[in-house]
Every structure is written in structure tokens, then in C-alpha cells.
Motif scaffolding. Structure first.
Motif, PDB file in Angstrom:
ATOM      1  N   UNK A 113       0.831  -1.208   0.000  1.00  0.00           N
ATOM      2  CA  UNK A 113       0.000   0.000   0.000  1.00  0.00           C
ATOM      3  C   UNK A 113       0.865   1.259   0.000  1.00  0.00           C
ATOM      4  N   UNK A 114       2.025   1.210   0.676  1.00  0.00           N
ATOM      5  CA  UNK A 114       2.937   2.357   0.640  1.00  0.00           C
ATOM      6  C   UNK A 114       3.488   2.554  -0.768  1.00  0.00           C
ATOM      7  N   UNK A 115       3.816   1.464  -1.448  1.00  0.00           N
ATOM      8  CA  UNK A 115       4.323   1.551  -2.830  1.00  0.00           C
ATOM      9  C   UNK A 115       3.270   2.149  -3.756  1.00  0.00           C
ATOM     10  N   UNK A 116       2.021   1.746  -3.559  1.00  0.00           N
ATOM     11  CA  UNK A 116       0.946   2.292  -4.395  1.00  0.00           C
ATOM     12  C   UNK A 116       0.801   3.802  -4.187  1.00  0.00           C
ATOM     13  N   UNK A 117       0.862   4.241  -2.940  1.00  0.00           N
ATOM     14  CA  UNK A 117       0.615   5.657  -2.663  1.00  0.00           C
ATOM     15  C   UNK A 117       1.818   6.535  -2.987  1.00  0.00           C
ATOM     16  N   UNK A 149      -3.672  -4.332 -11.251  1.00  0.00           N
ATOM     17  CA  UNK A 149      -3.307  -5.616 -10.643  1.00  0.00           C
ATOM     18  C   UNK A 149      -2.753  -5.420  -9.233  1.00  0.00           C
ATOM     19  N   UNK A 150      -1.945  -4.372  -9.052  1.00  0.00           N
ATOM     20  CA  UNK A 150      -1.391  -4.108  -7.721  1.00  0.00           C
ATOM     21  C   UNK A 150      -2.490  -3.681  -6.749  1.00  0.00           C
ATOM     22  N   UNK A 151      -3.428  -2.855  -7.214  1.00  0.00           N
ATOM     23  CA  UNK A 151      -4.529  -2.437  -6.348  1.00  0.00           C
ATOM     24  C   UNK A 151      -5.414  -3.619  -5.981  1.00  0.00           C
ATOM     25  N   UNK A 152      -5.640  -4.514  -6.950  1.00  0.00           N
ATOM     26  CA  UNK A 152      -6.386  -5.748  -6.667  1.00  0.00           C
ATOM     27  C   UNK A 152      -5.687  -6.546  -5.568  1.00  0.00           C
ATOM     28  N   UNK A 153      -4.375  -6.700  -5.690  1.00  0.00           N
ATOM     29  CA  UNK A 153      -3.621  -7.458  -4.693  1.00  0.00           C
ATOM     30  C   UNK A 153      -3.713  -6.794  -3.325  1.00  0.00           C
ATOM     31  N   UNK A 154      -3.615  -5.456  -3.291  1.00  0.00           N
ATOM     32  CA  UNK A 154      -3.754  -4.741  -2.022  1.00  0.00           C
ATOM     33  C   UNK A 154      -5.141  -4.965  -1.424  1.00  0.00           C
TER      34      UNK A 154
END
Length: 268
Positions: free
Chosen positions: A13-17, A42-47
Motif C-alpha cells: 500500500x505504501x508503494x501504491x501511494x 493488478x497491484x490495487x487488486x492485490x492490495x
């Protein structure tokens, strides 16, 4: 996700933000933008899934909605249909069966545009959602359809949300249990465990916990206790709120409590 959400969730979540969000706001050529949207979805889905596994349902829904928006902006059903399926799973888990069915139907409408393995995944979830609403005929028909699609699949896992024979049998068990066929549901879970890849520790623990619950529902206390011991061995290295919840449910099960009371009583 092999050992649960644990410390992976805050890192992702830190990487996404801090990294992905600024990239999404930057100018980029259309081809680069398209690839970035798909990867971000895909990353947001995983989060979202990690939050779901950590019992942070509100945050999970927020990440799923973000993934859905990104996937739709990319115009890629291979990104957004699995998100709709995951949102259906979450709604089903929380007891919102009408919403789970609507989300599963929306995902399944994209099946003709998906690779066979993803089409099987969304079709299997539609079967679970239909079973929860009491539609036996539709549930069994879509289970059969999911199995046919899986048989046709090339063997390559889905880009987000892997699907294989073990996952299919888990969906089959959920559908049969909702339809009142506990014996069939137990048989399907045993098949799921036989096919479950050894590295999928968290999924194996979740499946084992569900098996113990169903065995208790059947009144098979000795089998349930053996399964419970297996679960305790599996749960030790995991950081998964869903597994912790399963252990608490088992401790609170009426049949399990009755057994513990009898064991604690005087020996004849």
C-alpha cells in the motif's frame, strides 16, 4: 500472500501511494499509459485482497474499487472482471448475497472476452453466488461450465488471482454447502486439499478450517478434531486474520464446546 497478509500489506500500500499514484498523474504516451493502468490495477487488486485477508473490509473495498476503475480505464476485461469477482467473494463472505450475485453476474458477462482460466474463475464464483440465493439449477450448471472451461485452459495461471483445480473444488464446496449438500461440500474440500499446491500455505489453512467446520456440522467429531490439529500446524507460521477468525469460530462451535466439556469431565 503465501503466508497471509502480514507485513506485505503495508509495504504494497505504501508503494501504491508513494510511487504508483504519482506515475498515474504524470503525462505518458498512450501505450505506456495503457500498460501502467493495467499494472496499477493488478497491484490495487492485490492490495484489496491483502486487506480482505487482514479483515480490513472497508480498505479492501476501497482498493477493489480503485482497481476496477483503473482496469476499466485501461479497457482490459482481464483486469476488471477478476476485480468484480473478488468484490463478489467479499460480499458473499460478509453475507450480502444479493450484492454478491450482482457482482458475480457483472464479472461473468465478460467471460467470452477472457482467457479460459479467468472465464472459469468468474463462472465458478457466479455458481457460488447463485447457490447462496437458493438457485440450485443455475448453480450446478455454472459449476459444470467452470469445470469445462478449466479443462480447456492452457494451464497458465490467471494474471491476477490464480485459479486451478484446487480453487475450483473450493468454489464447488461453497456452492454445495449453500445448497445444503454438506457431504458433497466435504468431498469437494478434500479434493481441493489434494490438488492444492504445497506452497499455498494460507489457502490450505483456510480450506482446512472450512473442512473442520463442515465435519463438525456433520457430527463427525473425531474427524473434525484430526482436521483441527492439522489446522493448528498450518496456522503457526501464518499472519492471516481470516485464519485467526476460523480458529475462533471453531473454538466457539457448539459441537466442539460439547466435546471439550465431555473431555474435561470425570473419567468413568
Amino acid at each position: 500472500m503465501t503466508f497471509g497478509s502480514g507485513q506485505v500489506r503495508p509495504a504494497l500500500t505504501a508503494y501504491l501511494s508513494t510511487t504508483i499514484a504519482p506515475w498515474l498523474r504524470a503525462e505518458a504516451p498512450p501505450a505506456v499509459r495503457h500498460r501502467l493502468l493495467g499494472s496499477a490495477a493488478r497491484l490495487a487488486y492485490t492490495a484489496g485482497f491483502l486487506c480482505f485477508d487482514g479483515n480490513e473490509q472497508g480498505r479492501a473495498q476501497a482498493y477493489y474499487r480503485g482497481a476496477l476503475r483503473l482496469g476499466r480505464e485501461a479497457g482490459d476485461p482481464g483486469c476488471y472482471a477478476p476485480v468484480l469477482r473478488a468484490m463478489s467473494v467479499q460480499a458473499h463472505h460478509l453475507g450480502h448475497h444479493g450484492q454478491a450475485w450482482e457482482l458475480a453476474r457483472a464479472a461473468a458477462r465478460e467471460a467470452p472476452r477472457l482467457p479460459a482460466v479467468q472465464a472459469a474463475f468468474v463462472t465458478g464464483q457466479l455458481a457460488v453466488a447463485e447457490a447462496a440465493r437458493g438457485d440450485r439449477r443455475a448453480a450446478l450448471a455454472h459449476l459444470a461450465g467452470a469445470e469445462r472451461l478449466l479443462d480447456r485452459a492452457s494451464g497458465r495461471g490467471a494474471p491476477i488471482g490464480d485459479y486451478h483445480r484446487a480453487a475450483f473444488h473450493h468454489q464447488q464446496s461453497e456452492a454445495l454447502a449453500a445448497l445444503g449438500d454438506v457431504t458433497g461440500a466435504v468431498s469437494a474440500l478434500l479434493s481441493s486439499l489434494r490438488h492444492r499446491p504445497a506452497a499455498e500455505h494460507r489457502a490450505r489453512a483456510v480450506t482446512t478450517a472450512r473442512l473442520a467446520e463442515l465435519q463438525l456440522d456433520q457430527g463427525h467429531l473425531e474427524r473434525a478434531c484430526a482436521t483441527w490439529h492439522e489446522l493448528l500446524d498450518l496456522a503457526a507460521p501464518l499472519e492471516s486474520a481470516r485464519v485467526g477468525d476460523a480458529l475462533r469460530r471453531l473454538r466457539g462451535n457448539r459441537s466442539a464446546r460439547a466435546l471439550l466439556v465431555r473431555v474435561a469431565g470425570p473419567v468413568p
